[in-house]
Design a protein around this motif. Sequence first.
Motif, PDB file in Angstrom:
ATOM      1  N   LEU A   1       0.831  -1.212   0.000  1.00  0.00           N
ATOM      2  CA  LEU A   1       0.000   0.000   0.000  1.00  0.00           C
ATOM      3  C   LEU A   1       0.863   1.259   0.000  1.00  0.00           C
ATOM      4  O   LEU A   1       0.646   2.179  -0.812  1.00  0.00           O
ATOM      5  CB  LEU A   1      -0.924  -0.005   1.217  1.00  0.00           C
ATOM      6  N   VAL A   2       1.840   1.323   0.916  1.00  0.00           N
ATOM      7  CA  VAL A   2       2.668   2.534   1.010  1.00  0.00           C
ATOM      8  C   VAL A   2       3.499   2.713  -0.252  1.00  0.00           C
ATOM      9  O   VAL A   2       3.610   3.834  -0.794  1.00  0.00           O
ATOM     10  CB  VAL A   2       3.574   2.465   2.254  1.00  0.00           C
ATOM     11  N   ALA A   3       4.096   1.632  -0.762  1.00  0.00           N
ATOM     12  CA  ALA A   3       4.903   1.739  -1.971  1.00  0.00           C
ATOM     13  C   ALA A   3       4.056   2.163  -3.165  1.00  0.00           C
ATOM     14  O   ALA A   3       4.479   3.008  -3.980  1.00  0.00           O
ATOM     15  CB  ALA A   3       5.593   0.404  -2.258  1.00  0.00           C
ATOM     16  N   ALA A   4       2.855   1.590  -3.287  1.00  0.00           N
ATOM     17  CA  ALA A   4       1.978   1.945  -4.413  1.00  0.00           C
ATOM     18  C   ALA A   4       1.492   3.380  -4.300  1.00  0.00           C
ATOM     19  O   ALA A   4       1.424   4.116  -5.306  1.00  0.00           O
ATOM     20  CB  ALA A   4       0.791   0.983  -4.464  1.00  0.00           C
ATOM     21  N   LEU A   5       1.129   3.812  -3.074  1.00  0.00           N
ATOM     22  CA  LEU A   5       0.650   5.183  -2.870  1.00  0.00           C
ATOM     23  C   LEU A   5       1.730   6.195  -3.217  1.00  0.00           C
ATOM     24  O   LEU A   5       1.472   7.190  -3.921  1.00  0.00           O
ATOM     25  CB  LEU A   5       0.216   5.358  -1.421  1.00  0.00           C
ATOM     26  N   HIS A   6       2.946   5.947  -2.739  1.00  0.00           N
ATOM     27  CA  HIS A   6       4.038   6.887  -3.042  1.00  0.00           C
ATOM     28  C   HIS A   6       4.342   6.932  -4.532  1.00  0.00           C
ATOM     29  O   HIS A   6       4.506   8.009  -5.125  1.00  0.00           O
ATOM     30  CB  HIS A   6       5.304   6.488  -2.274  1.00  0.00           C
ATOM     31  N   TRP A   7       4.401   5.761  -5.175  1.00  0.00           N
ATOM     32  CA  TRP A   7       4.796   5.754  -6.580  1.00  0.00           C
ATOM     33  C   TRP A   7       3.721   6.353  -7.486  1.00  0.00           C
ATOM     34  O   TRP A   7       4.029   6.974  -8.506  1.00  0.00           O
ATOM     35  CB  TRP A   7       5.137   4.337  -7.017  1.00  0.00           C
ATOM     36  N   GLN A   8       2.467   6.190  -7.112  1.00  0.00           N
ATOM     37  CA  GLN A   8       1.398   6.809  -7.890  1.00  0.00           C
ATOM     38  C   GLN A   8       1.526   8.328  -7.844  1.00  0.00           C
ATOM     39  O   GLN A   8       1.429   9.005  -8.878  1.00  0.00           O
ATOM     40  CB  GLN A   8       0.027   6.378  -7.359  1.00  0.00           C
ATOM     41  N   MET A   9       1.753   8.885  -6.657  1.00  0.00           N
ATOM     42  CA  MET A   9       1.903  10.341  -6.545  1.00  0.00           C
ATOM     43  C   MET A   9       3.227  10.804  -7.145  1.00  0.00           C
ATOM     44  O   MET A   9       3.321  11.903  -7.722  1.00  0.00           O
ATOM     45  CB  MET A   9       1.801  10.755  -5.078  1.00  0.00           C
TER      46      MET A   9
ATOM     47  N   THR B 148      -5.103  -9.781  -2.176  1.00  0.00           N
ATOM     48  CA  THR B 148      -4.766  -8.366  -2.362  1.00  0.00           C
ATOM     49  C   THR B 148      -3.531  -8.204  -3.239  1.00  0.00           C
ATOM     50  O   THR B 148      -3.519  -7.395  -4.182  1.00  0.00           O
ATOM     51  CB  THR B 148      -4.529  -7.704  -0.994  1.00  0.00           C
ATOM     52  N   PHE B 149      -2.497  -8.981  -2.928  1.00  0.00           N
ATOM     53  CA  PHE B 149      -1.257  -8.868  -3.705  1.00  0.00           C
ATOM     54  C   PHE B 149      -1.478  -9.279  -5.161  1.00  0.00           C
ATOM     55  O   PHE B 149      -0.993  -8.619  -6.085  1.00  0.00           O
ATOM     56  CB  PHE B 149      -0.178  -9.733  -3.063  1.00  0.00           C
TER      57      PHE B 149
ATOM     58  N   ASP C 262      -4.788  -2.385  -2.718  1.00  0.00           N
ATOM     59  CA  ASP C 262      -3.963  -2.504  -1.517  1.00  0.00           C
ATOM     60  C   ASP C 262      -4.637  -1.837  -0.320  1.00  0.00           C
ATOM     61  O   ASP C 262      -4.568  -2.345   0.810  1.00  0.00           O
ATOM     62  CB  ASP C 262      -2.589  -1.872  -1.751  1.00  0.00           C
ATOM     63  N   LEU C 263      -5.289  -0.699  -0.546  1.00  0.00           N
ATOM     64  CA  LEU C 263      -5.999  -0.026   0.531  1.00  0.00           C
ATOM     65  C   LEU C 263      -7.144  -0.888   1.060  1.00  0.00           C
ATOM     66  O   LEU C 263      -7.345  -1.008   2.271  1.00  0.00           O
ATOM     67  CB  LEU C 263      -6.537   1.326   0.048  1.00  0.00           C
ATOM     68  N   CYS C 264      -7.884  -1.501   0.137  1.00  0.00           N
ATOM     69  CA  CYS C 264      -8.987  -2.381   0.552  1.00  0.00           C
ATOM     70  C   CYS C 264      -8.459  -3.577   1.352  1.00  0.00           C
ATOM     71  O   CYS C 264      -9.056  -3.988   2.339  1.00  0.00           O
ATOM     72  CB  CYS C 264      -9.758  -2.860  -0.675  1.00  0.00           C
ATOM     73  N   GLY C 265      -7.328  -4.129   0.912  1.00  0.00           N
ATOM     74  CA  GLY C 265      -6.749  -5.243   1.648  1.00  0.00           C
ATOM     75  C   GLY C 265      -6.324  -4.853   3.046  1.00  0.00           C
ATOM     76  O   GLY C 265      -6.560  -5.598   4.013  1.00  0.00           O
ATOM     77  N   PHE C 266      -5.703  -3.680   3.195  1.00  0.00           N
ATOM     78  CA  PHE C 266      -5.283  -3.231   4.527  1.00  0.00           C
ATOM     79  C   PHE C 266      -6.496  -2.967   5.417  1.00  0.00           C
ATOM     80  O   PHE C 266      -6.485  -3.312   6.603  1.00  0.00           O
ATOM     81  CB  PHE C 266      -4.437  -1.968   4.404  1.00  0.00           C
ATOM     82  N   VAL C 267      -7.539  -2.355   4.849  1.00  0.00           N
ATOM     83  CA  VAL C 267      -8.756  -2.109   5.632  1.00  0.00           C
ATOM     84  C   VAL C 267      -9.376  -3.424   6.096  1.00  0.00           C
ATOM     85  O   VAL C 267      -9.849  -3.546   7.232  1.00  0.00           O
ATOM     86  CB  VAL C 267      -9.768  -1.286   4.806  1.00  0.00           C
TER      87      VAL C 267
END
Length: 474
Positions: free
Chosen positions: A103-111, A173-174, A204-209
């Motif tokens: 989640l964190v890696a995907a969020l950062h790379w998208q932005m 999720t993965f 990834d966000l849905c999986g973490f939730v």
Amino acid sequence: MILETLPDIPRVLTGLAEWLACLLYVLLRRNRVHGSRLVLLAVVALAAQIGVQELAGTLPLALWPVGMFAAVACMYGFIVTATRVSARDAGYFCARALVLAELVAALHWQMHCFFFLHDESSWLGGKGMFFVAVYASAFCAVFLMESRHFRRAQPLDVSLSELASAGAIALVTFFMSNISFLNANTPFSGRLGLEIFYIRTLVDLCGFVALYAQQGQRLQQRARAEVKSIDGILRIQHEQYLQSKRSMEVVERKYHDLKHQIGVIRAEGDPQKRASFLDDLEASIRDYGAQADTGNGVLDVILTTKAMECAERGVDLTYVADGALLEFMSAMDVSAVFGNALDNAIDGAMQVSDPDRRLIKMALFARDSFVVITFENSFTGELRIENGDIVTRRADRDRHGYGLKSIRYTAEKYGGSMTVNTEDDWFVLRILLPMPAARPRPGAWRSHATRSVGSAPAGSAPAGSESAGSAPSR
């Protein structure tokens, strides 16, 4: 096909995200190592995590699962080595760490791709500051959230089903977040670069939730179990108070009666009549003995309370019990088994029309490596069986009839069994519980663990004898 090609997350950033996610959960638990040793272990884990990710990047696409498995194995090894958790708990944390890292890696790379896609500057400048800001804020926020769910001193005790559920959530999720990178020609794949990043981040966000909600549900279930346990202890204490109050009232009542009876005995000149009066006096106080002392406090309260109830209702209760055998059972479970069984036995005995045949016998003893518990009561009528289960004979079936189900559930909880049958005019309930392997086999019965209310039925089996638990002699 993918209509727009964008750079994927660098392997070094993926490895760093996975390491930070593991470190987050390591800091939330009790550590096996401390100080400089923990720092050294963390540095080695970071190097291994990034090294495995870089090596996996050189593998062909067909071996992509192998590289991912190696990365997860490194995460698991870091957690299980650094913290005082079981292998099962470490697997639970590893599943959560994997989803969090994704989640964190995907969020950062998208932005990053949105703001710095055509920026050729060094990572030592704005891109690097943005990377640090996103990772620091994301992991700090998650640390504060997870610290509410995981206390250092609180055991995790993850069950196999909970571990399987967390693992399934992480795996799905993965897979769903990376399916677009594996094959763009599926109904769930994206074809635009930014669209792919958005799908990955959202999944990834849905999986973490889902994992966060799962842990919240686990805590709620544990809280309900603790409240139930506390309520059971308070109920037992309340019953003990009521029993003590009733005993005091009985003593006061008997005291006043004895004063008059003693006066009559003193005034009687005939020795035979005096002896007869003394026999009557002895019989009148026979049913009010001392509190049970079996070696188990909860069982003592239950037996004493039920003995008083039997004495008041004209039921003859005899029991032989070694309460120390029940030390592996919780107070709630002891209360559930013996309370329900004795309530059912009293109800069954009260259905017998002849007051002299209202009998109950109970035995608790060890045989081989098992704890054997038997309840036998005089019985009249027929059992009502529906769908293979005995059902209550009471009219209010919505509120009654759960006693035997509760006993069976508790017995199976400890790996044991419960059987019920009728033998002539006797209802027999038998419970067999395996003793924990680490527990030494109990010794001989203690003499003070035997208590009779009224006279014992003829042919009652001594504690631990071969006839204990069989149909009483009649």
